[in-house]
Write a protein that holds these residues in place. Structure first.
Motif, PDB file in Angstrom:
ATOM      1  N   THR A  91       0.827  -1.207   0.000  1.00 32.30           N
ATOM      2  CA  THR A  91       0.000   0.000   0.000  1.00 32.30           C
ATOM      3  C   THR A  91       0.863   1.259   0.000  1.00 32.30           C
ATOM      4  OG1 THR A  91      -1.775  -1.147   1.179  1.00 32.30           O
ATOM      5  CG2 THR A  91      -1.775   1.272   1.280  1.00 32.30           C
ATOM      6  N   TRP A  92       1.921   1.234   0.788  1.00 31.75           N
ATOM      7  CA  TRP A  92       2.742   2.433   0.956  1.00 31.75           C
ATOM      8  C   TRP A  92       3.681   2.678  -0.227  1.00 31.75           C
ATOM      9  CZ3 TRP A  92       4.226   0.610   6.538  1.00 31.75           C
ATOM     10  CH2 TRP A  92       3.129   0.815   7.389  1.00 31.75           C
ATOM     11  N   VAL A  93       4.347   1.620  -0.708  1.00 33.08           N
ATOM     12  CA  VAL A  93       5.392   1.843  -1.716  1.00 33.08           C
ATOM     13  C   VAL A  93       5.315   0.875  -2.894  1.00 33.08           C
ATOM     14  CG1 VAL A  93       6.995   2.808  -0.029  1.00 33.08           C
ATOM     15  CG2 VAL A  93       7.069   0.359  -0.502  1.00 33.08           C
ATOM     16  N   GLY A  94       4.261   0.052  -2.953  1.00 28.76           N
ATOM     17  CA  GLY A  94       4.234  -0.993  -3.966  1.00 28.76           C
ATOM     18  C   GLY A  94       3.026  -0.941  -4.870  1.00 28.76           C
ATOM     19  N   ASP A  95       2.358  -2.079  -4.961  1.00 30.15           N
ATOM     20  CA  ASP A  95       1.277  -2.296  -5.920  1.00 30.15           C
ATOM     21  C   ASP A  95      -0.031  -2.513  -5.153  1.00 30.15           C
ATOM     22  OD1 ASP A  95      -0.553  -3.480  -7.753  1.00 30.15           O
ATOM     23  OD2 ASP A  95       1.105  -4.203  -8.993  1.00 30.15           O
ATOM     24  N   ALA A  96      -1.026  -1.671  -5.411  1.00 33.60           N
ATOM     25  CA  ALA A  96      -2.303  -1.776  -4.708  1.00 33.60           C
ATOM     26  C   ALA A  96      -2.967  -3.125  -4.933  1.00 33.60           C
ATOM     27  CB  ALA A  96      -3.235  -0.648  -5.130  1.00 33.60           C
ATOM     28  N   ARG A  97      -2.750  -3.719  -6.113  1.00 34.67           N
ATOM     29  CA  ARG A  97      -3.354  -5.030  -6.384  1.00 34.67           C
ATOM     30  C   ARG A  97      -2.719  -6.112  -5.519  1.00 34.67           C
ATOM     31  NH1 ARG A  97      -2.168  -4.714 -12.660  1.00 34.67           N
ATOM     32  NH2 ARG A  97      -0.278  -3.899 -11.662  1.00 34.67           N
ATOM     33  N   MET A  98      -1.398  -6.019  -5.309  1.00 33.75           N
ATOM     34  CA  MET A  98      -0.741  -6.968  -4.409  1.00 33.75           C
ATOM     35  C   MET A  98      -1.214  -6.751  -2.972  1.00 33.75           C
ATOM     36  SD  MET A  98       1.103  -8.929  -6.276  1.00 33.75           S
ATOM     37  CE  MET A  98       2.025  -9.764  -4.998  1.00 33.75           C
ATOM     38  N   ALA A  99      -1.404  -5.483  -2.595  1.00 38.16           N
ATOM     39  CA  ALA A  99      -1.899  -5.195  -1.248  1.00 38.16           C
ATOM     40  C   ALA A  99      -3.264  -5.843  -1.036  1.00 38.16           C
ATOM     41  CB  ALA A  99      -1.974  -3.684  -1.039  1.00 38.16           C
ATOM     42  N   GLN A 100      -4.126  -5.759  -2.028  1.00 38.33           N
ATOM     43  CA  GLN A 100      -5.450  -6.365  -1.916  1.00 38.33           C
ATOM     44  C   GLN A 100      -5.344  -7.878  -1.806  1.00 38.33           C
ATOM     45  OE1 GLN A 100      -8.306  -4.933  -1.461  1.00 38.33           O
ATOM     46  NE2 GLN A 100      -9.481  -6.852  -1.478  1.00 38.33           N
ATOM     47  N   ARG A 101      -4.425  -8.459  -2.552  1.00 37.53           N
ATOM     48  CA  ARG A 101      -4.249  -9.916  -2.513  1.00 37.53           C
ATOM     49  C   ARG A 101      -3.814 -10.373  -1.130  1.00 37.53           C
ATOM     50  NH1 ARG A 101       0.283 -13.455  -5.587  1.00 37.53           N
ATOM     51  NH2 ARG A 101      -0.610 -15.519  -5.207  1.00 37.53           N
ATOM     52  N   TRP A 102      -2.836  -9.694  -0.560  1.00 40.49           N
ATOM     53  CA  TRP A 102      -2.353 -10.099   0.768  1.00 40.49           C
ATOM     54  C   TRP A 102      -3.419  -9.816   1.833  1.00 40.49           C
ATOM     55  CZ3 TRP A 102       0.434 -12.895  -1.683  1.00 40.49           C
ATOM     56  CH2 TRP A 102       1.580 -12.568  -2.383  1.00 40.49           C
ATOM     57  N   THR A 103      -4.181  -8.757   1.662  1.00 36.16           N
ATOM     58  CA  THR A 103      -5.247  -8.449   2.616  1.00 36.16           C
ATOM     59  C   THR A 103      -6.307  -9.547   2.609  1.00 36.16           C
ATOM     60  OG1 THR A 103      -4.872  -6.071   2.367  1.00 36.16           O
ATOM     61  CG2 THR A 103      -7.012  -6.751   3.234  1.00 36.16           C
ATOM     62  N   GLU A 104      -6.658 -10.030   1.442  1.00 33.90           N
ATOM     63  CA  GLU A 104      -7.636 -11.114   1.354  1.00 33.90           C
ATOM     64  C   GLU A 104      -7.106 -12.393   1.988  1.00 33.90           C
ATOM     65  OE1 GLU A 104      -8.444 -11.314  -2.798  1.00 33.90           O
ATOM     66  OE2 GLU A 104      -9.697  -9.498  -2.821  1.00 33.90           O
ATOM     67  N   ARG A 105      -5.832 -12.714   1.758  1.00 36.07           N
ATOM     68  CA  ARG A 105      -5.265 -13.897   2.375  1.00 36.07           C
ATOM     69  C   ARG A 105      -5.252 -13.748   3.891  1.00 36.07           C
ATOM     70  NH1 ARG A 105      -6.467 -17.382   1.299  1.00 36.07           N
ATOM     71  NH2 ARG A 105      -4.934 -18.518   2.556  1.00 36.07           N
ATOM     72  N   ALA A 106      -4.931 -12.534   4.383  1.00 35.31           N
ATOM     73  CA  ALA A 106      -4.922 -12.293   5.826  1.00 35.31           C
ATOM     74  C   ALA A 106      -6.315 -12.481   6.418  1.00 35.31           C
ATOM     75  CB  ALA A 106      -4.390 -10.887   6.120  1.00 35.31           C
ATOM     76  N   ALA A 107      -7.352 -12.042   5.707  1.00 35.66           N
ATOM     77  CA  ALA A 107      -8.718 -12.204   6.210  1.00 35.66           C
ATOM     78  C   ALA A 107      -9.088 -13.677   6.321  1.00 35.66           C
ATOM     79  CB  ALA A 107      -9.697 -11.471   5.285  1.00 35.66           C
ATOM     80  N   ALA A 108      -8.689 -14.484   5.345  1.00 38.63           N
ATOM     81  CA  ALA A 108      -8.977 -15.915   5.391  1.00 38.63           C
ATOM     82  C   ALA A 108      -8.229 -16.586   6.543  1.00 38.63           C
ATOM     83  CB  ALA A 108      -8.605 -16.560   4.056  1.00 38.63           C
ATOM     84  N   THR A 109      -6.989 -16.192   6.729  1.00 39.05           N
ATOM     85  CA  THR A 109      -6.200 -16.756   7.824  1.00 39.05           C
ATOM     86  C   THR A 109      -6.799 -16.368   9.165  1.00 39.05           C
ATOM     87  OG1 THR A 109      -4.211 -16.639   6.454  1.00 39.05           O
ATOM     88  CG2 THR A 109      -3.880 -16.875   8.822  1.00 39.05           C
ATOM     89  N   THR A 110      -7.260 -15.127   9.267  1.00 37.25           N
ATOM     90  CA  THR A 110      -7.878 -14.670  10.510  1.00 37.25           C
ATOM     91  C   THR A 110      -9.089 -15.522  10.870  1.00 37.25           C
ATOM     92  OG1 THR A 110      -7.122 -12.395  10.173  1.00 37.25           O
ATOM     93  CG2 THR A 110      -9.043 -12.711  11.602  1.00 37.25           C
ATOM     94  N   ALA A 111      -9.920 -15.827   9.893  1.00 36.02           N
ATOM     95  CA  ALA A 111     -11.119 -16.633  10.153  1.00 36.02           C
ATOM     96  C   ALA A 111     -10.749 -18.030  10.632  1.00 36.02           C
ATOM     97  CB  ALA A 111     -11.962 -16.704   8.883  1.00 36.02           C
TER      98      ALA A 111
END
Length: 802
Positions: free
Chosen positions: A583-603
């Motif tokens: 989000t800060w210095v990279g690719d917003a699409r990659m940020a979304q991908r990792w955020t989705e994986r984090a949400a699944a792991t959280t559940a």
């Protein structure tokens, strides 16, 4: 090992290398040093242990400034006119071999430039010193090439005999190389045969077909020169009037009025010590400090005299090792009487004419020195017995003051420990290993940011871990090292370092260069997931903490094949921080991908590891054990917060307790849930270290191995970031959140280094209220938080009440 102490101040300084063109190392020349030949002694094989002394005689027609690029393998010491001016190269690996650029101030007249280069393989050399073969290279810049460049200039070389390697410390894991045994009558340039050097590798030439030349691929050093100051001091604590040849030495009562004559003056540097023929003595010197450096001995006469200097962090309470081949308990680290010295060091057999200097091939460390002397048939005069201290030239900028009179000693203990573990890379411990481990290094970086605002060594550490990635993108557990060691838990901490850097420092362009490595690591972790999106058994040693009862520091259930909450909470934190970085210095699409994986792991974490009955996070899917570690990681990941009353006190609630290392993450969690007030009282473990005679933070619970482990220096960080509550909340430290949690403190001052200046906080607390003066650097805003209320902060000075 033969030069006078450091004389480089004002004569030699390390400077930045000239900008190099883009290109492939060893495929085309990129630096001046690529155009130099690497030299070695013709009588030494490419991987034959030995010492070569290179010498160049020259004359300056006038006072001049000369710039040189220099490197060597394994190590070199550079001297001008007989005095040390630099050491190198910086620790690295062969595919990214370090060279330094020096600027020399040469007076008018004749000069002698020398490089003492030694090569050995492990175990003679330290495990952390990677190597290709023996060699030395030098290049002159700005028209000085013909006068200085190896392969062109008239360098000569001599092979110095008389160095033999002794055994390393046989107890515990000790991999900093072997002791040196030096016969100084043979190890003498005046007796050596000077010859023309052999070419170890020719200069790099462009190869249009893409063939990369083998060996050193040069990269410019980004670090400053290490420190070289001569330490003198210490006091004799115990002695025997004879040479003791045994590996361990037991001492009775401490030294009294009968202290051996002259030693106090020699150690202080006020008077040389003359010892008669056949004199013998063995004594323990207490430095009252923790030193890292090269022992320094200056002597005259005394041909055949033996001097041995050994190092130890402390003395042991008994002579016999325990079942794991480690010496027994140590007890109070400040006690000598009735204890046993078991150490590691070097031996010199004196010889030669005039006043001579002697040292060791590699730096040593510890608090205590065991000095043994056996004079030969001729008397000897010892002129100097000291230590050329080495380490990263850290300059503290932080200030912390409060009404708690115990905290200055805690800060001093922690700073000394951090310094002991900062060299040309961060090391886990200076005495036993001297290697850079990911988990240790991340905490050391955070402490360095808070104490000094210095990111040069953190950058070097993050780069080295990036460069060592191989198996599915995983960085190794430690690097550089001859033996590759794997650990998924440590690999997952590497992105945390870059997350810290993004917040505490301000260089997004540099950070962006690391993102491909972070992406590769997470792609590798994804291949380790099961159907629930959890890691089952990722590769390597899955170390978590040195908890008594946990085998090899691994979390419960992992070795039995059960899924671990601790490992998967670390995985979640890695995904979250990778998403932030994108989000800060990279690719917003990659940020979304990792955020989705984090949400699944959280559940999955919540469904499998939350224990409703106890209101805690279980350590594994069996719910058979609980730890402070699981609660701390869950809180730091932003998951459901257990009641702190159920986990802040491990003993009262039947939880495995965090030890010195992991209390860093426990303190983080306490701060997040508003119980940072507990941190000041939890520093009792560090207060106890002081009363127990420690000079630096210990590695873990007793019986501890390492007495200097800078992962235990984190109270420096937490007093500023958790107790004073000063933290960045936006990249580049452009926004700050100041949320003091003083606990029993009534006054508090924090001056914290910042990329654009210093954050200053002076606060007074009484009856649940606060009055504070705050000063923020330019281009920085933030909030001050007290009792749930947020007060905006702007650049400059301001007052806050709450």
């Amino acid at each position: 090992m033969i030069f006078a102490p450091f004389a480089g101040e004002g004569i030699c300084r390390r400077v930045a290398a000239p900008a190099a063109p883009h290109g492939t190392p060893n495929l085309e020349p990129r630096h001046a040093l690529d155009g130099a030949a690497w030299l070695w002694h013709p009588d030494l094989g490419p991987r034959e242990p030995g010492v070569a002394l290179f010498r160049l005689k020259l004359t300056s027609a006038r006072a001049e400034q000369v710039r040189l690029q220099v490197s060597g393998d394994v190590c070199f010491a550079l001297a001008l006119d007989g005095a040390l001016i630099a050491r190198g190269p910086d620790t690295g690996d062969v595919p990214h071999w370090s060279f330094a650029t020096y600027e020399l101030a040469l007076a008018k007249g004749a000069h002698q430039l020398e490089a003492l280069v030694w090569w050995a393989d492990v175990p003679q050399a330290p495990e952390g010193r990677m190597s290709w073969r023996g060699g030395f290279a030098c290049a002159g810049l700005d028209g000085a090439g013909p006068r200085f460049t190896t392969g062109v200039a008239p360098w000569r070389v001599a092979k110095l005999d008389g160095l033999a390697w002794g055994g390393s410390l046989p107890r515990s894991y000790h991999v900093i190389g072997c002791s040196a045994q030096v016969d100084l009558a043979k190890f003498d340039p005046r007796r050596a045969r000077w010859v023309r050097p052999a070419v170890a590798r020719a200069p790099i030439a462009s190869h249009p077909n893409g063939v990369v030349a083998p060996g050193w691929r040069l990269e410019p050093a980004a670090l400053p020169e290490q420190r070289h100051d001569l330490w003198r001091g210490g006091r004799v604590r115990a002695w025997r009037p004879r040479w003791t040849a045994t590996k361990s030495v037991k001492f009775g009562a401490e030294t009294g009025p009968e202290e051996p004559a002259g030693w106090a003056e020699l150690l202080a540097g006020t008077k040389p010590l003359r010892l008669a023929a056949r004199h013998e003595v063995t004594l323990v010197v207490d430095t009252d400090d923790y030193l890292c450096g090269f022992p320094v001995l200056e002597f005259s006469g005394g041909a055949g005299t033996q001097v041995r200097v050994e190092w130890a962090e402390t003395l042991f309470e008994r002579e016999d090792p325990t079942t794991d081949n480690t010496p027994g308990p140590k007890g109070n680290r400040g006690t000598v009487a009735g204890k046993v010295f078991v150490g590691f060091g070097d031996t010199w057999r004196l010889g030669g004419t005039g006043r001579r200097w002697a040292s060791s091939p590699w730096w040593r460390s510890g608090r205590y020195l065991l000095v043994r002397v056996k004079v030969g048939a001729q008397p000897v005069v010892l002129h100097t017995l000291g230590v050329e201290r080495t380490g990263f030239p850290l300059v503290p900028r932080a200030v912390f003051r409060s009404d708690d009179a115990t905290l200055p000693a805690v800060l001093e203990l922690c700073e000394r420990g951090l310094r002991g573990c900062m060299h040309d890379l961060f090391v886990d411990c200076p005495y036993y290993e001297q290697m850079m481990y990911v988990a240790d290094t991340r905490i050391q970086m955070q402490v360095a940011y808070a104490l000094a605002g210095d990111d040069r060594l953190p950058r070097r550490g993050m780069e080295l871990f990036d460069l060592c990635r191989s198996r599915r993108g995983f960085p190794t557990m430690r690097h550089p090292t001859h033996d590759r060691q794997e650990s998924a838990t440590f690999a997952m901490i590497w992105p945390w370092m870059m997350h810290d850097f993004a917040l505490w420092r301000d260089d997004p362009a540099w950070l962006r260069q690391r993102l491909p490595g972070v992406r590769a690591l997470i792609e590798g972790l994804l291949t380790e997931e099961d159907a629930d999106g959890l890691l089952v058994k990722p590769p390597g040693w899955l170390f978590m903490d040195w908890v008594p009862g946990w085998f090899a520091g691994c979390p419960p259930g992992q070795l039995e094949g059960r899924r671990s909450a601790l490992i998967n909470l670390m995985y979640l934190l890695t995904l979250q921080r990778a998403a932030d970085l994108e989000t800060w210095v990279g690719d917003a699409r990659m940020a979304q991908r990792w955020t989705e994986r984090a949400a699944a792991t959280t559940a999955s974490l919540a469904r499998i590891f939350w224990d409703e009955g106890r209101g805690l996070w279980a350590d594994d899917e069996s719910h058979a054990s609980f730890s402070q570690h699981a609660q701390a990681l869950a809180v730091n990941a932003g998951l459901r917060v257990p009641d702190p009353a159920r986990w802040a006190d491990a003993a009262a609630n039947g939880l495995f307790a965090a030890t010195v290392y992991f209390q860093h993450y426990l303190f983080e969690a306490l701060g997040r849930v508003g119980r940072g007030d507990l941190v000041v009282e939890r520093l009792d473990r560090w207060r106890t270290m002081i009363t127990e005679g420690f000079k630096t933070p210990v590695e873990g619970p007793e019986p501890a191995r390492s007495d200097c482990h800078a992962w235990g220096a984190h109270p420096i960080f937490h007093l500023h970031a958790t107790v004073a509550g000063i933290r960045p909340v936006a990249p580049g430290f452009r926004q700050v959140r100041i949320a003091p949690q003083p606990g029993r403190l009534t006054t508090l001052t924090s001056e914290l280094p910042h990329p654009r200046g210093t954050i200053k906080l002076n606060a007074r607390f009484a009856a649940g209220r606060v009055e504070a003066e705050v000063e923020l650097p330019p281009e920085t805003t933030g909030v001050f938080v007290w009792a749930g209320r947020e007060t905006p902060l702007k650049s400059g000075a301001q007052r806050v009440k709450g």
